[in-house]
Structures are given as C-alpha cells and as structure tokens.
Scaffold this active site. Structure first.
Site, mmCIF file in Angstrom:
data_model
loop_
_atom_site.group_PDB
_atom_site.id
_atom_site.type_symbol
_atom_site.label_atom_id
_atom_site.label_comp_id
_atom_site.label_asym_id
_atom_site.label_seq_id
_atom_site.Cartn_x
_atom_site.Cartn_y
_atom_site.Cartn_z
ATOM 1 N N ASP A 119 0.864 -1.173 0.000
ATOM 2 C CA ASP A 119 0.000 0.000 0.000
ATOM 3 C C ASP A 119 0.905 1.228 0.000
ATOM 4 O O ASP A 119 2.096 1.137 0.307
ATOM 5 C CB ASP A 119 -0.897 -0.035 1.239
ATOM 6 C CG ASP A 119 -1.699 1.235 1.402
ATOM 7 O OD1 ASP A 119 -2.369 1.646 0.440
ATOM 8 O OD2 ASP A 119 -1.629 1.842 2.485
ATOM 9 N N ASP A 129 -7.039 -1.489 3.704
ATOM 10 C CA ASP A 129 -6.187 -2.616 3.333
ATOM 11 C C ASP A 129 -6.654 -3.942 3.933
ATOM 12 O O ASP A 129 -6.145 -4.997 3.551
ATOM 13 C CB ASP A 129 -4.748 -2.356 3.789
ATOM 14 C CG ASP A 129 -4.181 -1.068 3.218
ATOM 15 O OD1 ASP A 129 -4.407 -0.811 2.024
ATOM 16 O OD2 ASP A 129 -3.530 -0.315 3.968
#
Length: 352
Positions: free
Chosen positions: A44, A243
């Site tokens: 990420d 996430d």
C-alpha cells in the site's frame, strides 16, 4: 526418536524469538515458514511506503473561498480515521475556521465521507467517487485536476467547491526495503487507492516499476486473488482500514503497528517499528529457519538409521559388538543436544 520430535519446533521457537528481537510480531508459527516461500509482495502507499502524515500543500478553489471549503471539509473529517483527515483538522485548527455542527456521518472506505451539517449535504473524498455521487466536474477542471497529485475533493449539495492537494513523505527505509525484497527474487508492486500521478511519483522514489492506482479496497483483494490464481504466493503490506480485505486474502498479511486496529487484526505478521527493512530480514530469517529444520531432520534421520540397527544387535553376529545401555543413552542425549544447538544458532545477532 527424540531428535526427530525436536527438529522442527526448536527451530521455529528460536526463529520466533529472533523475529521478536528484530521487531517482527508473528501471529502463529506457520507464518514464519510461509513467508520464506513468497513470490509477490504488494505494498500500500499511504502510511506504508509513506510516513502516513500527509499535510495540505495547497488547494484548487472552484467556488467560494479556501476557508469556506475548509469549514465543510473539517466537518466531514472530524470523525474520520483516514490520514487525510488529520491534515484537514490540523489546518482548520491553525486557520481557526468555524466548525459546522454535524448531524449525520457516514464513511465509505476507499471512497470518502458524507455528512449532513447545517441542513447541507457535504461530501469529501476522491474525485472519481464524487463523480459517481453525481457531482459535476467540468472537463477543463478535470484536466487540471489530473495534473495534480493526491487530492481531496469537497462538494456541497452536489456542487464541487474544489480540492485540497495533499503531500506525504516517503519513509526513509522504503527504498532499501524494496531493493532487499527484489534481491531475494520477489516481485514487488504498489497497490494504492490514490491517484495515478501520486502513486507513480512514490513508486519512482522507492524503485517499484508496476503500479495499480485508484483501486478500491475490494479491488485490492481482487488483485491478490489474481496473482494467487497464477499459482503465486502473495504478501500484502498495509496499515489502513482500506487494506483489511487484501490483508485477509493474502497468503501472508503484513501490517504496521502504527496502523489501524482492523488492519493489525487482519494481518498474520506485524512490523513493530517503522523500519521497513525488517520485512526483508524476516524473509531471510524464514529461509534460514527452513534450512535449519532440514539440517535437523537430516541429522536426526541419519542418527536413527545408523544407531537403531546397532542398538538392535546388527553388528553382534559378525563382530560381536553390542551397544551398552549407558552409551546408548549418552548417544541419544547427544543427538538431541546437537539439534538444540543447531537451532539456537538462529538466535545469533548476525542472523539473518
């Protein structure tokens, strides 16, 4: 058979202790072996490769003033946990703008926030999401926005007021961490919900060549499954609420301790310090653990194959050799001790 029974658990326990010393918390022992077989690592961006402390670097005003847009943005971000929210709240406090009273709040992960304040409907979030919500973005403005990096758009009653330009610094250890993973033969990708311009800028800084940008939380999980369908073992590294789906679907989910609780709970492994290079060290440690386990098993099997026939009297008919019980006991203890000492080598500071 004692050495056979000790070969794997001793190596795993020693390895988990070494991982803890490196600042890596592992939820279960199986993961420590699993991370040594990975093929792909997905990162990420915000809060993972970057510090996660974005600041407002500027704004694009289409209607009204910056303070008016900041007032409505602060109303949206007052209860939000997104990293952009803290930057908006800090700027609002610094500028001492009036705070609108919020009657209703709804956060949409990976998209934005909707609130009702003062009888008005306010939206703050990504520009593609605002467009989906029916907010009109003229083509000339859309072209102007596309040239910017990370943007937080603000709309009032379906009318776009403008956007705040956000900037975040790359973690000092990010480039070294990516280089270390590549050196281990892993494929490294960036998966971000941010805009293309911002995602590619960070990817270039840390040395990642392939980027998946402007993806939603559920699309991150789809990317994980896509690699898995190709027969690859996938790790996802993230820290935010967005996430969590990808972390739970990955073969190994890796979270940062500075991240949200839901991300940490969804992960198999947590990096307790902000140094991302500990991830590469953990993977090298995993491979070392697998090597030590194979060494232990090879020694234990060889020991048993050699000495069990001797203990059973295989050498007596021809050479008259018998193994006295005290020597057999000593040999058994020596075998177990050798496996233990080989496993304890994992605790050395120079490993990995």
């Amino acid at each position: 058979p004692c050495a056979l029974g000790l070969a794997t658990p001793l190596a795993v326990v020693a390895g988990m202790g070494r991982a803890a010393e490196m600042g890596v918390f592992i939820r279960n022992a199986e993961i420590l072996e699993e991370i040594g077989t990975l093929d792909v690592v997905l990162f990420d961006k915000t809060g993972t490769l970057t510090l996660g402390r974005p600041q407002v670097a500027g704004s694009i005003i289409l209607r009204g003033t910056q303070d008016e847009m900041l007032t409505w943005a602060a109303a949206c971000e007052e209860r939000s946990e997104h990293p952009f929210a803290a930057a908006i709240r800090a700027l609002a406090k610094e500028r001492r703008v009036p705070m609108a009273s919020v009657d209703a709040f709804e956060a949409l992960p990976g998209r934005g926030v909707i609130v009702r304040a003062g009888g008005r409907i306010v939206r703050a979030g990504s520009l593609p999401w605002l467009k989906e919500e029916g907010v009109s973005i003229p083509q000339d403005d859309a072209t102007r926005f596309s040239e910017e990096g990370s943007l937080l758009g603000v709309a009032l009653d379906g009318e776009l007021l403008g956007a705040f330009r956000m900037e975040d610094q790359v973690r000092p250890s990010a480039r070294a961490a990516v280089d270390a993973l590549k050196a281990l033969g892993l494929e490294v990708y960036l998966v971000s919900g941010d805009r293309n311009a911002a995602a590619y800028r960070v990817a270039e800084q840390v040395g990642i060549g392939t980027v998946f940008a402007e993806v939603r939380p559920e699309e991150k999980a789809d990317i994980v499954r896509r690699f898995q369908s190709e027969g690859k073992k996938v790790a996802m590294v993230g820290e935010g609420f967005n996430d969590a789906p990808a972390l739970s679907h990955a073969d190994v989910g890796i979270a940062l301790a500075s991240g949200t609780d839901v991300a940490i709970e969804s992960a198999d492994l947590t990096l307790m310090n902000p140094d991302l290079t500990s991830l590469g060290r953990a993977m090298r440690l995993s491979r070392r653990i697998r090597l030590v386990i194979r060494q232990n098993l090879a020694w234990a099997f060889a020991y048993n194959l050699l000495l069990i026939p001797v203990a059973a009297g295989a050498l007596y008919p021809r050479w008259g050799v018998l193994l006295r019980p005290e020597f057999a006991g000593a040999a058994m203890a020596l075998s177990s001790i050798s496996v233990a000492f080989n496993s304890l080598r994992l605790r050395r500071k120079d490993v990995p």
